[in-house]
Design a protein around this motif. Structure first.
Motif, PDB file in Angstrom:
ATOM      1  N   GLY A  33       0.799  -1.216   0.000  1.00 21.42           N
ATOM      2  CA  GLY A  33       0.000   0.000   0.000  1.00 21.42           C
ATOM      3  C   GLY A  33       0.830   1.264   0.000  1.00 21.42           C
ATOM      4  N   PRO A  34       0.145   2.404   0.033  1.00 17.27           N
ATOM      5  CA  PRO A  34       0.825   3.690  -0.091  1.00 17.27           C
ATOM      6  C   PRO A  34       1.767   4.023   1.070  1.00 17.27           C
ATOM      7  CG  PRO A  34      -1.531   4.005   0.301  1.00 17.27           C
ATOM      8  CD  PRO A  34      -1.304   2.542   0.108  1.00 17.27           C
ATOM      9  N   GLY A  35       1.669   3.314   2.186  1.00 12.21           N
ATOM     10  CA  GLY A  35       2.556   3.583   3.323  1.00 12.21           C
ATOM     11  C   GLY A  35       3.872   2.835   3.276  1.00 12.21           C
ATOM     12  N   ALA A  36       4.117   2.064   2.220  1.00 10.39           N
ATOM     13  CA  ALA A  36       5.321   1.227   2.159  1.00 10.39           C
ATOM     14  C   ALA A  36       6.605   2.043   2.264  1.00 10.39           C
ATOM     15  CB  ALA A  36       5.327   0.402   0.876  1.00 10.39           C
ATOM     16  N   VAL A  37       6.719   3.114   1.512  1.00 13.30           N
ATOM     17  CA  VAL A  37       7.951   3.911   1.516  1.00 13.30           C
ATOM     18  C   VAL A  37       8.158   4.558   2.882  1.00 13.30           C
ATOM     19  CG1 VAL A  37       9.164   5.865   0.467  1.00 13.30           C
ATOM     20  CG2 VAL A  37       7.877   4.279  -0.973  1.00 13.30           C
ATOM     21  N   ALA A  38       7.096   5.056   3.477  1.00 11.98           N
ATOM     22  CA  ALA A  38       7.196   5.664   4.808  1.00 11.98           C
ATOM     23  C   ALA A  38       7.578   4.623   5.852  1.00 11.98           C
ATOM     24  CB  ALA A  38       5.877   6.328   5.183  1.00 11.98           C
ATOM     25  N   PRO A  60      12.539   4.890   7.677  1.00 14.64           N
ATOM     26  CA  PRO A  60      13.264   4.934   8.956  1.00 14.64           C
ATOM     27  C   PRO A  60      14.058   3.654   9.233  1.00 14.64           C
ATOM     28  CG  PRO A  60      10.889   4.751   9.330  1.00 14.64           C
ATOM     29  CD  PRO A  60      11.098   4.969   7.859  1.00 14.64           C
ATOM     30  N   ARG A  61      13.550   2.538   8.767  1.00 12.67           N
ATOM     31  CA  ARG A  61      14.281   1.273   8.942  1.00 12.67           C
ATOM     32  C   ARG A  61      15.564   1.297   8.124  1.00 12.67           C
ATOM     33  NH1 ARG A  61      10.532  -2.953   6.911  1.00 12.67           N
ATOM     34  NH2 ARG A  61      12.068  -4.431   7.693  1.00 12.67           N
ATOM     35  N   LEU A  62      15.487   1.839   6.928  1.00 12.35           N
ATOM     36  CA  LEU A  62      16.666   1.945   6.080  1.00 12.35           C
ATOM     37  C   LEU A  62      17.688   2.902   6.691  1.00 12.35           C
ATOM     38  CD1 LEU A  62      17.734   0.837   3.424  1.00 12.35           C
ATOM     39  CD2 LEU A  62      16.648   2.741   2.252  1.00 12.35           C
TER      40      LEU A  62
END
Length: 159
Positions: free
Chosen positions: A139-144, A148-150
């Motif tokens: 979904g659209p929240g994948a990048v968000a 922070p994990r990256l």
């Protein structure tokens, strides 16, 4: 005499002013995605070569394993290509492998994970280290969710 004066004016007008020395281009400050060649070359050799280039260029290299059918992979890739991640990761270079195409050579390089996308710091032998993160939400929240994990992954000491 008039033609001599005209000739002098024409010659004077042809003198180009001195040009300033070209400035040295600043290194690129954005997320770079380098596609791994789809060949029989071992992943470890590709990773070692790209790690050396990244070090020379002052970039941090991560191995990135995705797939065309992986929604979080596609969302992340598109965000990086649009420049949406440049501010967060200006010195990041991703060496991108396709999970389906490269599975056998990724396995030999220790770059197989239970979930994708996979982001991993390479070790000196060109293998994926245990400093890694895998998977994300759809979904659209994948990048968000990935960002922070990256950032935490990049802040972790290299192997």
């Amino acid at each position: 005499m008039r033609w001599l004066l005209c000739a002098a004016l024409v010659l004077a007008a042809c003198d180009d002013p001195p040009k300033p020395a070209p400035e040295k281009a600043a290194p690129a400050r954005h997320v770079e995605i380098v596609s791994a060649p789809g060949s029989s070359e071992e992943a470890t050799a590709v990773i070692q070569r790209e790690a050396a280039k990244a070090k020379t260029d002052g970039k941090s290299l991560l191995v990135y394993v995705g797939a065309p059918w992986c929604e979080p992979c596609q969302r992340f890739h598109q965000a990086a290509a649009r420049g949406d991640l440049d501010q967060a990761f200006p010195e990041l270079r991703l060496l991108e492998f396709d999970h389906d195409r490269d599975e056998a050579r990724l396995e030999r390089a220790g770059c197989i994970s239970r979930l994708i996308p996979l982001f991993a710091k390479p070790d000196a032998q060109g293998r994926c280290s245990d400093v890694r993160m895998e998977g994300s939400i759809k979904g659209p929240g994948a990048v968000a969710e990935i960002t922070p994990r990256l950032a935490r992954l990049l802040a972790t000491a290299s192997p």
